[in-house]
Design an enzyme around this catalytic site. Structure first.
Site, PDB file in Angstrom:
ATOM      1  N   ARG A 132       0.813  -1.222   0.000  1.00 41.34           N
ATOM      2  CA  ARG A 132       0.000   0.000   0.000  1.00 41.34           C
ATOM      3  C   ARG A 132       0.844   1.268   0.000  1.00 41.34           C
ATOM      4  O   ARG A 132       0.402   2.330   0.431  1.00 41.34           O
ATOM      5  CB  ARG A 132      -0.977   0.022   1.187  1.00 41.34           C
ATOM      6  N   LYS A 154       3.312  11.142 -11.293  1.00 44.19           N
ATOM      7  CA  LYS A 154       2.464  10.312 -12.145  1.00 44.19           C
ATOM      8  C   LYS A 154       3.173   8.993 -12.415  1.00 44.19           C
ATOM      9  O   LYS A 154       4.301   8.974 -12.902  1.00 44.19           O
ATOM     10  CB  LYS A 154       2.182  11.011 -13.476  1.00 44.19           C
ATOM     11  N   GLU A 196       9.968  17.043 -25.037  1.00 42.42           N
ATOM     12  CA  GLU A 196       9.364  17.473 -23.773  1.00 42.42           C
ATOM     13  C   GLU A 196       9.947  18.797 -23.288  1.00 42.42           C
ATOM     14  O   GLU A 196       9.259  19.600 -22.672  1.00 42.42           O
ATOM     15  CB  GLU A 196       9.541  16.393 -22.697  1.00 42.42           C
ATOM     16  N   LYS A 238       7.623  22.557 -14.388  1.00 41.62           N
ATOM     17  CA  LYS A 238       6.733  21.464 -14.034  1.00 41.62           C
ATOM     18  C   LYS A 238       6.411  21.474 -12.547  1.00 41.62           C
ATOM     19  O   LYS A 238       5.254  21.289 -12.151  1.00 41.62           O
ATOM     20  CB  LYS A 238       7.335  20.113 -14.426  1.00 41.62           C
ATOM     21  N   GLU A 248      -4.029  16.865 -11.223  1.00 40.31           N
ATOM     22  CA  GLU A 248      -4.522  17.232 -12.549  1.00 40.31           C
ATOM     23  C   GLU A 248      -6.019  17.521 -12.565  1.00 40.31           C
ATOM     24  O   GLU A 248      -6.778  16.956 -13.360  1.00 40.31           O
ATOM     25  CB  GLU A 248      -4.177  16.139 -13.564  1.00 40.31           C
ATOM     26  N   ARG A 252      -2.582  21.489 -14.238  1.00 38.32           N
ATOM     27  CA  ARG A 252      -1.622  20.443 -14.604  1.00 38.32           C
ATOM     28  C   ARG A 252      -1.906  19.870 -15.992  1.00 38.32           C
ATOM     29  O   ARG A 252      -1.006  19.345 -16.657  1.00 38.32           O
ATOM     30  CB  ARG A 252      -1.601  19.328 -13.557  1.00 38.32           C
ATOM     31  N   ASN A 256       0.026  18.516 -20.723  1.00 39.66           N
ATOM     32  CA  ASN A 256      -0.324  17.567 -21.780  1.00 39.66           C
ATOM     33  C   ASN A 256      -0.382  18.219 -23.156  1.00 39.66           C
ATOM     34  O   ASN A 256      -0.948  17.629 -24.091  1.00 39.66           O
ATOM     35  CB  ASN A 256      -1.671  16.909 -21.466  1.00 39.66           C
ATOM     36  N   HIS A 259      -0.111  16.044 -26.194  1.00 39.13           N
ATOM     37  CA  HIS A 259      -0.220  14.648 -25.799  1.00 39.13           C
ATOM     38  C   HIS A 259      -1.496  13.972 -26.291  1.00 39.13           C
ATOM     39  O   HIS A 259      -1.528  12.747 -26.408  1.00 39.13           O
ATOM     40  CB  HIS A 259      -0.117  14.520 -24.279  1.00 39.13           C
ATOM     41  N   HIS A 263      -0.607  10.511 -27.776  1.00 40.37           N
ATOM     42  CA  HIS A 263      -1.021   9.227 -27.224  1.00 40.37           C
ATOM     43  C   HIS A 263      -1.791   8.401 -28.245  1.00 40.37           C
ATOM     44  O   HIS A 263      -1.658   7.163 -28.290  1.00 40.37           O
ATOM     45  CB  HIS A 263      -1.858   9.441 -25.963  1.00 40.37           C
ATOM     46  N   HIS A 278       8.132   8.366 -27.546  1.00 41.34           N
ATOM     47  CA  HIS A 278       7.160   9.244 -26.902  1.00 41.34           C
ATOM     48  C   HIS A 278       7.442  10.723 -27.179  1.00 41.34           C
ATOM     49  O   HIS A 278       6.548  11.484 -27.559  1.00 41.34           O
ATOM     50  CB  HIS A 278       7.134   9.002 -25.391  1.00 41.34           C
TER      51      HIS A 278
END
Length: 378
Positions: A132, A154, A196, A238, A248, A252, A256, A259, A263, A278
């Protein structure tokens, strides 16, 4: 807060990410792997860490990390996974978690993610669900991971339905971005990471984009000081956004930029790195987002032209036609976008721009505009 001081003839920088009890430092510079033991030891309850890496990074840098830890009497065990985006999957997540359990990793221990964005995302997710939640340290070895995926918490894996659809927010306890390892990257991998870097200028800082137009060629050619500064400025931007919006819910999403297109393209190419990395997808996505913004009358015609000119000058992909092999139909790509995790109440959110450094989030992008931008990019 950012601090700089001299180290080995260059500079080092620390960007602090102030998230209350989850606050941590991102240390940027040279020689950080060699001093990994001294850096990580204050976090440890016992002098032992479990390191997860990929086969490529292991062959180049694992012995150096082992020596850096041993210099301060920190013992390590290691697991090597295959390199590549396909490793961000259930089978490799399961293998990683079970290996960590075999190593008897306790809640008070630290797991180390040693590699690029794939390893960072996978290992961070494994740490989030193991017992956990156990602490982990990011030691990113690619430019993309140093400026983006290692910071912000993330973590996750991909699904056949799309990228990063399974995961959790789990902040690292420390990030060690040793720019010295960037010299071992292939040119294509370095430039993918640059996708990026340039994203940060495009979404929030015209001044940073201008700095990149002037300095990125020398940075790509190997200038260490410029690499440190590019990583520092990217991480600082960032971190500032993550502190405002950790999970997000608002700002935030600006991270993206590009993206939504990216994606879909990654899913369409089966996450095959020989076709599309990527960061390459991010660069294409940014170019397409600025093109769509111009067609919607949001930004001047010169903006997408300037973005494309800079990416081309850096030797990067900017259009769908730059991707090797066949792609699905335009409508099929749009359907893949609808699986994106940025969909809310059935509406797809795009990050559009009013100009370089002025990105914003909107759901008001007609599908016909998206279709025309994709068609013209083929």
């Amino acid at each position: 807060m950012t601090k700089t001081s001299p180290i080995h003839g260059a500079t080092k920088a620390t960007v602090h990410v102030p998230l209350d009890s989850r606050a941590y430092d991102v240390r940027i510079g040279t020689g950080l792997i060699a001093s990994a033991g001294a850096q990580i030891l204050p976090l440890l309850r016992r002098p032992k860490v479990a390191v997860v890496t990929d086969e490529n990074v292991a062959s180049l840098h694992l012995d150096a990390l082992r020596a850096g830890l041993a210099a301060d009497s920190v013992e390590m065990t290691s697991l090597e996974l295959p390199a590549g985006e396909s490793t961000k999957s259930w089978p490799h997540l399961s293998k990683t978690v079970e290996w960590l359990l075999d190593q008897k990793v306790e809640r008070g221990d630290v797991v180390v993610a040693f590699g690029g964005g794939v390893i960072g995302d996978l290992v961070g997710f494994a740490a989030a669900i193991l017992r956990r939640g156990v602490r982990f340290v990011q030691i990113p070895t690619s430019l993309l991971a140093q400026v983006d995926s290692s910071v912000g918490g993330k973590t996750g894996i991909n699904a056949p339905h799309g990228k990063n659809l399974i995961g959790a927010f789990h902040q690292p306890s420390l990030v060690l971005a040793d720019v010295g390892v960037l010299g071992t990257l292939q040119s294509r991998d370095f430039l993918a990471g640059y996708g990026e870097v340039v994203k940060y200028g495009l979404l929030g800082s015209a001044a940073f984009f201008e700095w990149l137009e002037e300095n990125a060629p020398a940075m790509a050619a190997g200038d260490v000081d410029l690499r440190i500064e590019a990583v520092r400025r990217s991480v600082q931007m960032k971190a500032d956004i993550v502190v405002r919006d950790e999970t997000e819910q608002g700002d935030r999403a600006l991270l993206n930029l590009g993206h939504t297109f990216c994606h879909a393209l990654e899913t369409a190419t089966d996450y095959a790195s020989d076709r599309l990395l990527h960061g390459e997808g991010v660069a294409i996505g940014c170019a397409l987002a600025f093109e769509a913004s111009m067609r919607l009358g949001l930004c001047a015609q010169e903006a997408p032209s300037r973005v494309r000119a800079h990416l081309r000058a850096m030797g990067m992909k900017v259009d769908l036609r730059d991707i090797d092999g066949e792609l699905p139909s335009t409508d099929a790509l749009i359907d893949l976008m609808s699986q994106d995790k940025k969909v809310i109440d059935g509406q797809l959110r795009f990050i559009m721009a009013r100009g370089i450094g002025e990105a914003f989030v909107t759901t008001d992008v007609p599908v016909d505009v998206v279709r025309s931008v994709l068609e013209d990019a083929r």
